[in-house]
Design an enzyme around this catalytic site. Sequence first.
Site, PDB file in Angstrom:
ATOM      1  N   SER A 140       0.854  -1.090   0.081  1.00 25.10           N
ATOM      2  CA  SER A 140       0.012   0.123   0.148  1.00 25.10           C
ATOM      3  C   SER A 140       0.749   1.338   0.042  1.00 25.10           C
ATOM      4  O   SER A 140       2.004   1.318   0.616  1.00 25.10           O
ATOM      5  CB  SER A 140      -0.863   0.098   1.274  1.00 25.10           C
ATOM      6  N   TYR A 152      -0.869  -0.167  10.274  1.00 23.42           N
ATOM      7  CA  TYR A 152      -1.319  -0.445   8.855  1.00 23.42           C
ATOM      8  C   TYR A 152      -0.361  -0.281   7.970  1.00 23.42           C
ATOM      9  O   TYR A 152       0.196  -1.144   7.115  1.00 23.42           O
ATOM     10  CB  TYR A 152      -2.527   0.056   8.303  1.00 23.42           C
TER      11      TYR A 152
END
Length: 293
Positions: A140, A152
């Site tokens: 990501s 994350y």
Amino acid sequence: MLAGKAVVVTGAGRGLGAEYAVQSAEHGASVVVNDVDVDCAEAVAERIRGFGGRVAVSGHDVGDPEQATALVAMCAGEFGRIDGLVNNAGLNYEAVSWQDAPEPVAELIRVNVLGTIYTGTAAAQVMADSGGGRIVNISSGASFGQRKLATYAASKGAVASLTYSWALDMEEIGVQVNAVCPVAYTRMVEASSRRATIIPPDRGPDLVAPLVVFLLSDAAKGITGQMIRCNGEQLHVVGQPYLKEPILRRERWSAETVRRAFDEIFGAHLEPYGLEKRLPPRLRERVEALQTA
């Protein structure tokens, strides 16, 4: 593009993972649709069966090493081989970094990082004995740094580093390893009002999946160790970290000479940080001083 191949897609019960699985099947692959929510995985499998695709459903938890190994074995048992793996399973949540709690941190790392490692290692062991394969890890752009997503972001940074290392290790056994940074409007994005205003609803997962199909295919021969970003409209290779010039040299550094290096030279070479490319305070002060001079 994937005729005759067998592919495992983790976290394929909805969103991006579902599209990776469906489009892989549309291109001829036999697909294992994996998700801990078996009902969602079964619904995706029904879509694949609807156009005559070969599919199996798995509820294995990739964050458990034994279940990750069993998932790979299931693919080999059902279809006689495993040619591709898409490490898509992942968790996300928003938290102010200094208020993050140990329990969700541990669970996210278990799934996003350990799940990728366990499943990828198990798949590579089988691929090594069968002449090679393709692993596509899902990273990501958050790994560059994003507000309220520190854990994350850290997990996706780990996936990026893992991709580079696996590509080096696995080239000799014929396994290509790449990472994709997808940008799409998903249920996860919809749950975040902040991000939902950035990604329009018409940027769906189906627009990103063709990149994954390509990387799983023989058409991607010779492409490994790359991170590739796609938001459905834009497609580009993400630059890897590098040592920035100037590189200063001294026989021995002291705290004082380091201070002078930053005051006199490095202060003008500090990097913007995070996805929003925020300037470090010292560099902002320099820029403001130049603008008012």
